[in-house]
Write a protein that holds these residues in place. Sequence first.
Motif, PDB file in Angstrom:
ATOM      1  N   CYS A 171      58.344  91.055 -70.896  1.00 27.67           N
ATOM      2  CA  CYS A 171      58.095  89.771 -71.571  1.00 27.67           C
ATOM      3  C   CYS A 171      57.995  90.004 -73.076  1.00 27.67           C
ATOM      4  N   ILE A 172      58.691  89.178 -73.855  1.00 32.05           N
ATOM      5  CA  ILE A 172      58.619  89.325 -75.311  1.00 32.05           C
ATOM      6  C   ILE A 172      57.328  88.728 -75.882  1.00 32.05           C
TER       7      ILE A 172
ATOM      8  N   ASP B 106      54.458  91.450 -73.268  1.00 30.01           N
ATOM      9  CA  ASP B 106      54.915  92.762 -72.810  1.00 30.01           C
ATOM     10  C   ASP B 106      54.640  92.996 -71.323  1.00 30.01           C
TER      11      ASP B 106
END
Length: 117
Positions: A11-12, A15
């Motif tokens: 996930c940006i 994380d």
Amino acid sequence: SLSGWEVKMKCIICDGEAIRKNIEHKEFGVSLGNFSANVCKKCGEVYFDEPTAEKIQKKSKEMGLFGLAKKAKVAVIGNSIAIRIPKEIAEFLNLKKGKEVMIIPEGKNELIINVWQ
């Protein structure tokens, strides 16, 4: 060949690990259907790949939802202020002259307008 290998997405936002699953996608409260997405197990952020995003956009256009959100300016009418509702939104909500709505402030930066059908 990568068969047998699982590609782990990060996930940006947080994380966390993102997993692939089908989820329902809605625009303006209207379901466009279920689409394959990467969903973060930690924060719930949803990511669509480009081909899926294009399918969603096509469906949104077919249903007349694409581009429905509009900017509006505040005007003064007598001692009150008014916000014009663009024609496309009025038609979507089935708003007609004389129809009553409930206006609810949601904090200092959001206004909710409930329309009874």
